[in-house]
Design an enzyme around this catalytic site. Structure first.
Site, short mmCIF file in Angstrom:
data_model
loop_
_atom_site.label_atom_id
_atom_site.label_comp_id
_atom_site.label_asym_id
_atom_site.label_seq_id
_atom_site.Cartn_x
_atom_site.Cartn_y
_atom_site.Cartn_z
CB SER A 15 -1.00 0.13 1.18
OG SER A 15 -0.35 -0.21 2.40
CE LYS A 65 -3.12 1.15 5.10
NZ LYS A 65 -3.22 0.76 3.70
#
Length: 755
Positions: free
Chosen positions: A662, A705
């Site tokens: 990611s 996140k």
């Protein structure tokens, strides 16, 4: 005709009985010659309570009252066996109709006479040598048939009510004769056993009768002893009762009786006695009864979930849906729920709330670190120290067959030479198979289909695919600062104060102090560290209260918080302040929540080597290679600098291993910034996997996140366009404070990042 209930009498057809007239007290007005009577045999348990229709055996006997003597002796002749039809009790009177029950005449008259003659001969031989033998001889010779003999001797025969009824209910005449013959011969054997002049028995048949007589005598005497001293009931007798009272299935009952037989034979001195005892104690302690359906109140369940846990709306709604399906089906039904989230987010404790909402028992099994299949399925009893598996041990601990069972940390199962415990769980968590779950220790099937299983995990990455397919994963996102504040006010502070013995008027923690604890002393998705901090404050306050004899109220404020908690131990990651080319901010998911990630790049004179530091995993190193290739293709002119310069890529917090794809777009943005000299916006963070074609691929852990970005003071976040649907799981207060920009191509990322 009148109906006469009768206790514990051996009733036989075509036999003359004599009763005292007061025996028919309830029917005194109808007692006269030529009256028809219906005898209805009563069960033992009806002796000391008011009668119900269920207290009568279904087969009775019709009879004729023949005469009444001057001494009030009533002579009754029994006629035929009958089936009792619809017995009713009204105002203490018994009413019933009957139909004649035919017998199978499978004995000829000659066979009947032979059987009677053989029995009479043996009885005459038996009474020889007794002082009362002469009288008994005349008594025996007066009997006309085997029924007459049995009824005359019935008070001496060692028969209970059930055995007497068994003789009456036998439709086969041959079987009835055999039962009577056996009972009388056992009577003779018991009398011989009781006599000091007992002689050795001869012949196999006599040996069988003797063995039966001894067993009956021992059982009878043991029962008498047990009734006199219930506290000293023998182990064998205790387990006999437990097995009889349990609702074991056929296989389990057979196995238990087999082990009990071995235990009886081995005796207490045997080295196997303890093993047999432990097995029987375990299987008889389990609940084998199918649970009764209890109505489910969805409104009450919702209130309980809201009382015990703040937020978690998506998880709560899914739980309510599960309960609704169960309410409609009136049984255990639906998917196995798997709660996935960071530590301290309430995954385990919500299982307790589900149990409370359903009114069921709650049991928890910690699976973390289990690496032996036998921990789940149990050990076979041939091994020394054999034990049942954790599943059946939990069922015993619950004491019911339908608990709410939480399988905690299912993602931390391991496997080694002892087998794969995750594979053993496949049967447990499969509704199609767990109705016959077989623990190796028990070696008999047990029905787990009534158990509501709830599993918890920090991540699904380490759960084997076949096991994961049997469960429905429900995400438990981390708590926002506002949610943590409310959880602390509503749950953590009152509970900590109560545990420490601090009253509400002794200690107060101001809102500003609580927010400072959340922002500066903890950095987590859950609330465990927050709970520890509050408990530390309570312990500190307890010391002051005891020293000062509770003379004042202690107030913990933002200014004096360090007096109780000390210096801040958490260094919260904040956004970059220095604007430097080649540096970009990424977002990462960890098992304890989200975190921001700085990617730093540097060029130094060299020969085009690539140096990567920061404990990057293989997947992340591949992302570096992809990002470097993309930058070279997008900026061919500027990328010539790589020919005579070495490239160093570093991700701080070098002691912490990092992996995953990611960070792909963050790496690309940092390298593009490095070669162009443009600065990545310090208020911007990004997350997304990058492909060699320049596409931005979706990632996981988006709520955590974004929470980390908001906590670090960032204002804008780039996310993959395919992750937009995941924004539903992100707290509203986080979405409001961030400008979330979906991107599909790397070119869009570079345009937004480099301006």
């Amino acid at each position: 005709m009148f109906i006469q209930p009768i206790y514990n009498i051996l009733l036989l057809p075509d036999v003359t009985y004599y009763f005292k007239k007061d025996f028919f007290a309830d029917n005194a007005g109808e007692v006269k010659a030529d009256t028809d009577i219906l005898f209805m045999l009563l069960k033992d348990e009806a002796a000391d309570r008011e009668l119900t229709p269920e207290d009568f055996y279904p087969i009775g006997l019709s009879a004729k009252l023949e005469s009444i003597s001057e001494e009030d002796v009533v002579q009754v002749r029994t006629l035929e066996r009958v089936d009792i039809v619809d017995p009713v009790i009204e105002n203490g009177e018994v009413h019933a109709s009957f139909t004649v029950r035919p017998s199978a005449e499978d004995l000829t008259e000659e066979e009947k006479q032979t059987a009677f003659a053989d029995l009479r001969t043996d009885l005459l031989r038996f009474v020889q040598g007794y002082q009362w033998g002469l009288w008994a001889r005349g008594f025996i010779l007066q009997r006309k048939n085997i029924y007459d003999m049995a009824s005359s001797l019935s008070e001496y025969l060692n028969l209970d009510t059930e055995e007497k009824y068994q003789i009456l209910s036998a439709d086969s005449v041959r079987e009835r004769y055999a039962l009577i013959d056996r009972a009388i011969r056992e009577f003779m054997e018991i009398a011989k056993v009781s006599s000091e002049a007992q002689e050795a028995q001869k012949g196999d048949q006599e040996q069988l009768y003797r063995e039966a007589a001894l067993k009956k005598q021992i059982d009878y005497l043991q029962k008498e002893l047990d009734d006199m001293h219930p506290e000293n009931v023998s182990d064998v007798r205790k387990f006999e009762k437990k097995i009889a009272q349990s609702d074991m299935n056929k296989e389990a009952r057979q196995e238990a009786e087999k082990v009990l037989g071995r235990m009886r034979q081995e005796g207490k001195e045997s080295h196997e006695y303890g093993l047999l005892y432990d097995y029987l104690d375990f299987v008889t302690s389990l609940s084998w009864k199918a649970p009764e359906y209890t109505p489910i109140d969805l409104e009450r369940a919702g209130k309980i979930l809201d009382e015990d846990h703040y937020g978690l709306r998506k998880a709560k709604d899914r739980i309510i849906q599960q309960l609704a399906v169960m309410a409609l089906n009136r049984k255990q039904y639906g998917s196995i729920l798997l709660f996935v989230g960071a530590p301290g987010t309430g995954k385990t404790s919500i299982g307790q709330s589900i149990a409370r909402a359903l009114g069921r028992k709650y049991v928890r099994i910690s699976l973390g670190g289990i690496r032996d299949e036998a921990e789940i399925r149990g050990h076979r009893r041939t091994y020394i120290g054999a034990m049942p598996g954790r599943i059946m041990e939990a069922m015993k601990r619950s004491g019911v067959s339908n608990p709410v069972m939480v399988l905690d940390e299912v993602d931390k199962l391991a496997k080694d030479y002892g087998g794969d415990p995750a594979s053993a769980l496949l049967e447990v968590l499969d509704p199609e198979q767990n109705s016959t779950f077989t623990d190796h220790y028990m070696n008999v099937p047990y029905d787990l289909s009534n158990v509501l299983f709830v599993c918890t995990a920090n991540t699904t990455d380490t759960i084997p695919e076949p096991l994961l397919n049997r469960m429905e994963a429900i995400s438990f996102p981390g708590y926002t600062a506002v949610e943590k504040y409310h959880i602390a006010k509503k749950h953590l502070i009152p509970k900590a104060m109560d545990t420490m013995g601090i009253g509400p008027d002794m200690l107060s923690i101001t809102d500003s102090a609580l927010r400072k604890i959340i922002d500066e002393y903890t950095m987590e998705s859950g609330v465990r560290d927050l709970k520890k901090s509050i408990e530390t404050i309570c312990r500190s306050a307890a010391v002051e209260l005891v020293k000062e004899a509770q003379s004042r109220r202690i107030s913990v404020t933002k200014n004096n918080l360090s007096d109780h908690l000390g210096r801040k131990q958490i260094r919260t990651e904040r956004k970059l302040t220095a604007k430097t080319p080649g540096v970009a901010t990424g977002l990462a998911w960890t098992r304890v929540g989200g975190a921001i990630l700085f990617i730093e790049t540097k060029l130094i004179k060299g020969k085009g080597k690539l140096l990567i530091t920061g404990q990057l995993g293989d997947v992340m190193k591949e992302s570096v290679q992809i990002a470097l290739t993309l930058v070279k293709s997008l900026y061919p002119k500027e990328s010539r600098i790589f020919e005579d310069h070495d490239l160093h890529i570093h991700i701080p917090a070098g002691a912490v291993p990092k992996d995953g794809p990611s960070a792909g777009i963050t790496l690309t943005a940092a390298l593009a910034s490095l070669v162009t000299g443009s600065i990545v916006d310090t208020d911007l963070a990004m997350t997304g996997e990058v492909s060699l074609r320049g596409g931005v691929i979706p990632i996981g852990g988006l709520p955590e996140k974004l929470m980390a970005a908001q906590r670090a003071g960032l204002k804008k976040v780039l996310i993959p366009a395919d992750n937009v649907e995941d924004l539903e799981d992100v707290a509203e207060e986080v979405r409001e404070k961030l400008e979330i920009i979906p991107v599909k191509k790397v070119t869009e990322v570079l345009k937004k990042a480099l301006g």
